[in-house]
Design a protein around this motif. Structure first.
Motif, PDB file in Angstrom:
ATOM      1  N   GLY A 120       0.796  -1.220   0.000  1.00 45.04           N
ATOM      2  CA  GLY A 120       0.000   0.000   0.000  1.00 45.04           C
ATOM      3  C   GLY A 120       0.828   1.269   0.000  1.00 45.04           C
ATOM      4  N   GLY A 121       2.155   1.135   0.116  1.00 43.38           N
ATOM      5  CA  GLY A 121       3.023   2.302   0.133  1.00 43.38           C
ATOM      6  C   GLY A 121       3.670   2.561  -1.218  1.00 43.38           C
ATOM      7  N   LYS A 122       4.568   3.528  -1.247  1.00 39.13           N
ATOM      8  CA  LYS A 122       5.277   3.880  -2.473  1.00 39.13           C
ATOM      9  C   LYS A 122       6.713   3.335  -2.423  1.00 39.13           C
ATOM     10  N   PRO A 123       7.306   3.054  -3.594  1.00 39.02           N
ATOM     11  CA  PRO A 123       8.720   2.660  -3.597  1.00 39.02           C
ATOM     12  C   PRO A 123       9.570   3.830  -3.121  1.00 39.02           C
ATOM     13  N   THR A 124      10.511   3.553  -2.244  1.00 38.61           N
ATOM     14  CA  THR A 124      11.330   4.621  -1.670  1.00 38.61           C
ATOM     15  C   THR A 124      12.809   4.307  -1.790  1.00 38.61           C
ATOM     16  N   SER A 125      13.585   5.364  -1.705  1.00 37.14           N
ATOM     17  CA  SER A 125      15.036   5.218  -1.643  1.00 37.14           C
ATOM     18  C   SER A 125      15.596   6.466  -0.982  1.00 37.14           C
ATOM     19  N   PHE A 126      16.890   6.511  -0.826  1.00 36.73           N
ATOM     20  CA  PHE A 126      17.552   7.672  -0.248  1.00 36.73           C
ATOM     21  C   PHE A 126      18.965   7.756  -0.793  1.00 36.73           C
ATOM     22  N   ALA A 127      19.503   8.966  -0.754  1.00 36.11           N
ATOM     23  CA  ALA A 127      20.859   9.166  -1.269  1.00 36.11           C
ATOM     24  C   ALA A 127      21.858   8.427  -0.390  1.00 36.11           C
ATOM     25  N   LEU A 128      22.761   7.729  -1.042  1.00 33.75           N
ATOM     26  CA  LEU A 128      23.815   6.995  -0.360  1.00 33.75           C
ATOM     27  C   LEU A 128      25.133   7.336  -1.063  1.00 33.75           C
ATOM     28  N   PRO A 129      25.572   8.583  -0.904  1.00 34.64           N
ATOM     29  CA  PRO A 129      26.699   9.073  -1.703  1.00 34.64           C
ATOM     30  C   PRO A 129      28.050   8.550  -1.245  1.00 34.64           C
ATOM     31  N   TYR A 130      28.984   8.524  -2.184  1.00 28.57           N
ATOM     32  CA  TYR A 130      30.385   8.326  -1.852  1.00 28.57           C
ATOM     33  C   TYR A 130      30.908   9.690  -1.399  1.00 28.57           C
ATOM     34  N   ALA A 131      31.264   9.774  -0.129  1.00 29.14           N
ATOM     35  CA  ALA A 131      31.695  11.051   0.444  1.00 29.14           C
ATOM     36  C   ALA A 131      33.186  11.004   0.749  1.00 29.14           C
ATOM     37  N   GLY A 132      33.906  12.040   0.341  1.00 29.94           N
ATOM     38  CA  GLY A 132      35.351  12.071   0.513  1.00 29.94           C
ATOM     39  C   GLY A 132      35.795  13.159   1.470  1.00 29.94           C
ATOM     40  N   GLY A 133      36.847  12.860   2.197  1.00 33.86           N
ATOM     41  CA  GLY A 133      37.426  13.844   3.098  1.00 33.86           C
ATOM     42  C   GLY A 133      38.935  13.715   3.155  1.00 33.86           C
ATOM     43  N   LEU A 134      39.578  14.802   3.505  1.00 35.86           N
ATOM     44  CA  LEU A 134      41.028  14.825   3.686  1.00 35.86           C
ATOM     45  C   LEU A 134      41.347  14.256   5.059  1.00 35.86           C
ATOM     46  N   VAL A 135      42.251  13.297   5.125  1.00 36.96           N
ATOM     47  CA  VAL A 135      42.586  12.673   6.403  1.00 36.96           C
ATOM     48  C   VAL A 135      43.472  13.616   7.221  1.00 36.96           C
ATOM     49  N   LYS A 136      43.134  13.742   8.489  1.00 38.86           N
ATOM     50  CA  LYS A 136      43.912  14.607   9.382  1.00 38.86           C
ATOM     51  C   LYS A 136      45.321  14.047   9.552  1.00 38.86           C
ATOM     52  N   ASN A 137      46.303  14.941   9.516  1.00 38.60           N
ATOM     53  CA  ASN A 137      47.716  14.564   9.626  1.00 38.60           C
ATOM     54  C   ASN A 137      48.145  13.619   8.513  1.00 38.60           C
ATOM     55  N   ALA A 138      47.533  13.801   7.342  1.00 35.06           N
ATOM     56  CA  ALA A 138      47.885  12.973   6.186  1.00 35.06           C
ATOM     57  C   ALA A 138      49.333  13.179   5.790  1.00 35.06           C
ATOM     58  N   PRO A 139      50.012  12.126   5.326  1.00 36.38           N
ATOM     59  CA  PRO A 139      51.412  12.272   4.914  1.00 36.38           C
ATOM     60  C   PRO A 139      51.597  13.145   3.679  1.00 36.38           C
ATOM     61  N   HIS A 140      50.556  13.243   2.850  1.00 38.41           N
ATOM     62  CA  HIS A 140      50.656  14.034   1.619  1.00 38.41           C
ATOM     63  C   HIS A 140      49.414  14.914   1.485  1.00 38.41           C
ATOM     64  N   THR A 141      49.277  15.840   2.418  1.00 35.32           N
ATOM     65  CA  THR A 141      48.086  16.688   2.489  1.00 35.32           C
ATOM     66  C   THR A 141      47.848  17.470   1.208  1.00 35.32           C
ATOM     67  N   ALA A 142      48.873  18.082   0.680  1.00 35.73           N
ATOM     68  CA  ALA A 142      48.714  18.901  -0.531  1.00 35.73           C
ATOM     69  C   ALA A 142      48.218  18.058  -1.697  1.00 35.73           C
ATOM     70  N   ASN A 143      48.730  16.829  -1.823  1.00 37.32           N
ATOM     71  CA  ASN A 143      48.307  15.951  -2.906  1.00 37.32           C
ATOM     72  C   ASN A 143      46.867  15.482  -2.695  1.00 37.32           C
ATOM     73  N   GLY A 144      46.503  15.266  -1.438  1.00 34.70           N
ATOM     74  CA  GLY A 144      45.125  14.887  -1.134  1.00 34.70           C
ATOM     75  C   GLY A 144      44.151  15.981  -1.525  1.00 34.70           C
ATOM     76  N   LYS A 145      44.504  17.227  -1.233  1.00 39.55           N
ATOM     77  CA  LYS A 145      43.657  18.349  -1.620  1.00 39.55           C
ATOM     78  C   LYS A 145      43.513  18.419  -3.138  1.00 39.55           C
ATOM     79  N   LYS A 146      44.611  18.221  -3.846  1.00 43.30           N
ATOM     80  CA  LYS A 146      44.567  18.269  -5.311  1.00 43.30           C
ATOM     81  C   LYS A 146      43.649  17.191  -5.873  1.00 43.30           C
ATOM     82  N   LEU A 147      43.698  15.997  -5.280  1.00 45.12           N
ATOM     83  CA  LEU A 147      42.859  14.908  -5.780  1.00 45.12           C
ATOM     84  C   LEU A 147      41.380  15.187  -5.515  1.00 45.12           C
ATOM     85  N   LEU A 148      41.053  15.688  -4.334  1.00 40.67           N
ATOM     86  CA  LEU A 148      39.655  16.025  -4.038  1.00 40.67           C
ATOM     87  C   LEU A 148      39.145  17.123  -4.978  1.00 40.67           C
TER      88      LEU A 148
END
Length: 353
Positions: free
Chosen positions: A256-284
């Motif tokens: 009796g209801g409607k088909p439902t879904s929800f956003a399940l995105p691939y979410a990216g973040g820069l890791v804290k104290n990353a060994p290659h922070t500048a490169n991580g920013k460039k990739l994002l």
């Protein structure tokens, strides 16, 4: 998404080569300006035949910047736990996973504040308010069925309790796999509460084959007819259907209801104290660039995270048809993150898992 086994892949001069294990690239063993960036990611965006969105993005990124990508793939929760274990000697530069695990990573202090170029075009619901993470590929939760064995897709949750699905139905493990966790999230929404969802999942267990750490590995079983129904997500399953002709995507509803879904995105973040922070920013930045976002549907079978990117390719048109008539709701991810362990324990109790 899915797999609970971490796989390390290194992008070298545009091609992807399986590595024996994770090469340490952090701490005192590597210079901060080394031409490398390490990505820990939930699976689904790298093609099984080297033809996925990640494959193209990493190849183009290395060609443009000279920075090689070291890629480590695992379950949505497992990549977060890997990063937690390595906090004293950080290895990853970029972390990509699904809700609620990206919120979990944020809550554990794994992510640094960084708003990639183009993130201003990402909907507020698909990024953190304090710029610790942002969606790079949008996606939606769904189920799959075998189109050869089932002439029409199931429509309701209740249908899955039928005896014909006994040992022909499987869903990935909540708390381990992002899509498995999503089964609980959707059931709680559709049935109107946690207890109602657990009551249903207890009944469904009679037909369930058993736990699976990997959602991605369920699709081949459905395509071959070993399973009739499994959980998944639109991006991954649509991409898989190119090589698995018997896969069909559907969205359960209550009677009796409607088909439902929800956003399940691939979410990216820069890791804290990353060994290659500048490169991580460039990739994002690169991932959210207009060209790469246009390729999300054309190559990856997903949905652009940017609202200003309107894809018109063949895949984008087909994906719009898949989602036609599906009611999209927005989960309370902060609440789900806070109560996730309780939900998982309740699910284990209900199902005897």
């Amino acid at each position: 998404m899915r797999s609970n086994t971490l796989t390390t892949v290194t992008a070298v001069t545009g091609s992807l080569v399986l590595a024996a294990g994770l090469t340490a690239c952090g701490g005192s063993s590597a210079a901060s300006d080394e031409k490398v960036v390490t990505v820990y990611s939930a699976d689904g965006l790298k093609g099984e035949n080297g033809d996925g969105w990640y494959d193209q993005v990493f190849k183009d990124f290395t060609k443009k910047t000279g920075i090689k990508v070291k890629y480590v793939e695992g379950g949505s929760g497992e990549v977060v736990q890997r990063a937690v274990r390595e906090k004293a000697n950080t290895q990853a530069d970029v972390l990509v996973t699904l809700p609620p695990f990206i919120q979990q990573a944020d809550g554990k202090g794994l992510l640094a504040k960084y708003a990639p170029a183009g993130s201003d075009q990402v909907d507020g619901a698909d990024k953190s308010a304090d710029a610790t993470w942002t969606s790079v590929v949008n996606n939606y939760f769904g189920f799959i069925y075998n189109k050869k064995e089932l002439k029409t897709a199931p429509t309701t949750w209740e249908e899955l309790l039928d005896g014909k699905y006994k040992n022909k139905l499987q869903y990935s493990t909540p708390g381990v796999a992002g899509d498995g966790t999503a089964v609980v999230v959707k059931a709680m929404h559709d049935f109107g509460g946690k207890q109602q969802a657990m009551d249903y999942l207890k009944k469904l267990q009679a037909n369930n084959v058993g736990p699976s750490a990997s959602t991605g590995k369920l699709a081949p079983k459905v395509d071959k007819g070993e399973l009739l129904v499994a959980n998944g997500d639109v991006q991954m399953n649509y991409a898989q259907s190119k090589d698995m002709p018997h896969l069909g995507i559907w969205f359960p509803r209550t009677r009796g209801g409607k088909p439902t879904s929800f956003a399940l995105p691939y979410a990216g973040g820069l890791v804290k104290n990353a060994p290659h922070t500048a490169n991580g920013k460039k990739l994002l930045d690169f991932m959210l660039d207009t060209k790469q976002q246009q390729e999300v549907s054309a190559i990856g079978g997903g949905f652009s995270a940017r609202g200003d990117v309107k894809a018109t390719d063949e895949n984008a048109i087909a994906l719009a048809r898949v989602m036609d008539g599906v009611e999209i709701f927005e989960p309370d991810w902060s609440g789900i993150d806070k109560n996730l362990q309780t939900y998982v324990e309740d699910w284990k109790t209900a199902t005897g898992s």
